[in-house]
Design a protein around this motif. Structure first.
Motif: not given
Lengths: 275, 285, 286
Positions: B62-69, B122-126
């Motif tokens: 989910p996008l919000n998980y990625v954005l949490k970073a 966001t890239g690294a968190s992905l």
């Protein structure tokens, strides 16, 4: 076969831990080593696979001297070792990969390793936890994983160095049942170091260590007939044996060498209930 | 209570992104970073962000998980933006009041730094959301293995990472127990100034350290018993294998770089935009 | 005044998807000077329950009153906590100071006692746990053997003169002689300090020896509560639950199944031998 000849061991600090111990453990035997805290029993265990080397005397596994550097890996493959603290022997974050740690170190090809890992997990009844994280498991389950990690190296001898000391009764019973099965079905020699005298009932041989030397060596029946001597060196007898002693000393019944609830019950039914 | 902590924030679903080889994903991250850093025109960042959203969709996270970073940077980002906005003076003056001057160059730089940081994090968190810490370690070890030739301790480093990952939950749990044991002895961890608080931590830190050293010693014995003798001659349970999807992924990311280069050389929209803003403000170039 | 627990419920991570209720609607009272044995599996809620006793965790609902102090209230909690001494399973969690003497005085110091009172208490605590003052006072706690560490940890709590002493598995990992010694020591504190004892143990044989009251927890609720005789007469049920009832209680139950007529409430080998003595002459045989 494990053979220990005139072994003495003194720690660097100068504390003597073992003096002139000689011992032979045959293939397929189920041996229990008992002794109080600080009796030298854990030092003895660490000599079995060369984690410690004797100050004098020799330790040989299948004829290989543990002091011979070239044989170290062969010996450690043959002698699997499970320690007391379940947390401090699991290396990786996934159960399956932890069981594979030993085979990986031995350079076992991947195809064979997969088979070994699956079989080892099955032997300890943990196959459904293969992908779990070790820190989510109970103490007893962690010890089962540790045993599986040893089995995957296909050892001939399994040493449990107080492996049940930190477990609850259920975890303890599981471990005992598993090593009994391994001994009976896979003919793995088992050496169990313990403080729980109940665990020594039903094994082939009990060795009592006191102050760094062998105090007694015999079948459980022989050992537990010396209740007073055991108590004098900080040990105990299983509760069934204690009852047996009490019944005998008070002249109520002689249960012979009974060591379990069932044996005593049978005995009393025969001697006291004369229908 | 610490048992519920998930490490490395891995998000367990099955997706193409999850199935990619960890080595590939590490290479992809590098390609992505390259792409982010060669961007010279602000508007091309729109393209990078679109690509980011596409990757997120492919990962089923989910996008919000990625954005949490981005959340931990909620102070850093505005700070970086303002610093760049006010400190860099180049190009044309957009706005000036007392000692505050905003220039076109400053605005550009401020936007760049913020967008780059967001894109990188966001890239690294992905990557960490789609890769377990274990396979990440593994990927790193294999990727760096050529460095063994120059005596770089690749295996040892990976082993240390694995053990650290394994013991973090155990140590957290232990810290909790020690804290409780000392609280029960009347330890006061809350009141007083910072020095007093630091001193109050001693009864917790010492048992934690002593126990950790003991653990390390026992673990070393257990590892030795399991025939551990370094990385030499070791085989692995999990063999990493490249698939077609790995090749495709690398090609797509390489294409990203190519597109970025082509776009910003063909359509230098930024310059027009700057002219437009200046025109609106009534300033001549 | 006693410790009163009223309808205590505790939920970990209350309100989240991982919410887990460890204790559910538990009510019990621990009277002054009483020896309570607490039994249950790993995961039955024992640890959670005893941590409520000195406010290390606070109830999700319900009340814990220690001599009337409400442990949910921050101010009252400090007063209640001072009455409850808590000894955790492994001494390694609490030993930290340079010397045994300093470590034992940590608790009394936190209580802000006068230096000579602290000294007096440390000496007395060491005597009670059987640590020779001249030999051990200046030793580092990290140099001690397992049994000595355990004694030091106990002394650290004893020196706080708790009115209620809570012990989590105090005999875990000790050899038979060590277990006997610790058990005897606990009996000793009780007599000399007049404190109540709450002891968690897997070993019902150990609890059977000293407890006035036994509480069995199961899945976060009280499964049974009563005198040792009452509880251990249900040894078959306990055994089914995966607990280890005292050997004598199981033996008595087994013998009854085979037709022995034995009185209820047998849970020690001595009592069992007494009961079997009646069969010796043969006059009771059917």
């Amino acid at each position: 076969m494990l053979s220990i000849k005139n072994v003495s061991f003194t720690y660097d600090s100068g504390t003597p831990a073992l003096s002139d111990v000689s011992l032979e453990i045959k293939d397929g035997e189920f041996v229990c080593i008992v002794g109080h805290n600080g009796s030298g029993k854990s030092t003895l265990a660490k000599l079995f696979n060369g984690l410690l080397l004797p100050s004098s005397g020799t330790v040989e596994v299948n004829g290989m001297d543990t002091a011979d550097d070239e044989k170290t890996l062969d010996i450690r493959r043959l002698v699997g070792m499970v320690f007391q603290n379940p947390d401090n022997q699991i290396v990786t974050t996934v159960v399956r990969e932890d069981v594979a740690f030993g085979p990986e170190n031995l350079g076992i090809p991947t195809d064979e390793m997969i088979i070994r890992v699956d079989e080892a997990l099955k032997a300890v009844g943990m196959e459904s936890y293969a992908e779990s994280a070790p820190h989510m498991l109970s103490g007893g389950q962690k010890q089962r994983i540790a045993i599986a990690g040893m089995l995957a190296m296909e050892p001939e001898i399994l040493v449990l160095d107080e492996a049940t000391a930190m477990l609850d009764p259920m975890g303890r019973a599981d471990i005992i049942r598993i090593v009994r099965d391994l001994n009976r079905e896979k003919h793995i020699t088992v050496i169990m170091i313990t403080q729980y005298m109940e665990e020594a009932v039903g094994v082939d041989r009990v060795i009592v260590i006191n102050n760094g030397s062998i105090e007694m060596d015999g079948t459980p029946a022989e050992i537990f007939s010396h209740g007073d001597e055991l108590r004098a060196i900080g040990l105990d007898v299983p509760p069934a044996v204690e009852l047996r002693e009490l019944l005998k000393s008070r002249g109520i019944a002689d249960c012979g060498s009974a060591m379990t609830l069932e044996e005593i019950s049978d005995n009393l039914c025969r001697s006291l209930l004369k229908n | 209570m610490f048992k519920d902590i998930t490490l490395g924030q891995y998000f367990p679903v099955d997706s193409v992104a999850h199935r990619l080889d960890p080595r590939t994903k590490l290479v992809l991250l590098i390609l992505y970073i390259v792409a982010v850093f060669i961007v010279k025109d602000i508007w091309v960042f729109g393209f990078i962000i679109a690509f980011m959203l596409f990757m997120t969709a492919m990962s089923k996270v989910p996008l919000n998980y990625v954005l949490k970073a981005i959340k931990p940077m909620k102070l850093l980002l505005p700070l970086m933006f303002l610093l760049n906005l006010f400190m860099i003076k180049s190009g044309h003056i957009l706005f000036s009041w007392k000692f505050i001057t905003v220039t076109t160059g400053g605005l550009r730089q401020a936007l760049f730094i913020v967008l780059r940081l967001i894109a990188l994090v966001t890239g690294a968190s992905l990557l960490t959301l789609t890769t377990t810490p274990v396979s990440l370690t593994e990927g790193l070890e294999r990727l760096l293995s050529p460095l063994k030739a120059v005596k770089f301790p690749v295996h040892e480093l990976a082993m240390m990472m694995t053990i650290a990952l394994r013991f973090i939950p155990t140590l957290l749990e232990e810290a909790d127990k020690i804290m409780k044991a000392q609280l029960a002895r009347g330890a006061d961890l809350e009141s007083g100034n910072i020095f007093k608080k630091a001193k109050a931590m001693i009864p917790i830190l010492i048992p934690l350290f002593v126990n950790s050293f003991r653990r390390a010693e026992e673990l070393a014995l257990a590892m030795e018993s399991r025939c551990y003798h370094g990385g030499e001659g070791r085989t692995r349970l999990k063999v990493l294998k490249f698939h077609m999807r790995d090749l495709w992924a690398v090609l797509i990311f390489a294409a990203l770089i190519a597109v970025v280069v082509i776009l910003q050389n063909t359509f230098p929209i930024d310059r027009y935009a700057a002219d437009l803003i200046l025109g609106l403000l009534g300033k001549k170039q | 005044m006693p410790i009163v627990i009223e309808k205590l419920t505790y939920t970990y991570q209350s309100g989240s998807v991982n919410a887990f209720t460890a204790i559910m609607d538990v009510s019990l009272t621990i009277h002054d000077g009483e020896f309570v044995g607490l039994i249950g599996h790993t995961g039955s809620g024992k640890s959670t329950l005893i941590q409520q006793l000195n406010g290390l965790m606070q109830p999700t609902s319900g009340k814990v009153l220690v001599d009337g102090f409400d442990m949910s209230d921050k101010k009252q909690r400090a007063k209640g906590r001072a009455l409850v001494g808590m000894v955790f399973q492994y001494p390694d969690y609490q030993l930290f100071d340079e010397t045994v003497y300093k470590d034992i005085s940590f608790g009394p110091k936190n209580m802000k006692l006068a230096p000579d009172e602290i000294d007096r208490r440390v000496r007395e605590a060491m005597r009670l746990v059987g640590l020779d003052f001249d030999e051990f006072a200046e030793k580092s706690p990290f140099e001690l053997s397992g049994g000595e560490k355990r004694r030091t940890a106990l002394a650290g709590i004893i020196a706080m003169y708790p009115k209620y002493l809570v012990l989590d598995e105090p005999m875990a990992g000790l050899d038979p002689a060590g277990r006997r010694a610790v058990l005897a020591m606990i009996d000793d504190f009780r007599k000399q300090l007049g404190c109540a004892v709450v002891m968690v143990s897997h070993s019902m044989d150990d609890i059977a020896r000293s407890a006035d009251k036994v509480i069995v927890l199961r899945d976060g609720a009280i499964f049974a509560s009563g005198t040792p005789a009452e509880i251990f007469s249900r040894s078959d049920e306990l055994y089914e639950m995966g607990l280890e009832p005292p050997f004598a209680a199981r033996m008595a139950s087994e013998l009854k199944r085979h037709g022995f007529r034995l009185p209820g409430g047998i849970y020690t080998n001595e009592a069992l031998a007494d009961a079997l003595a009646a069969y010796k002459g043969g006059d009771l045989n059917v």
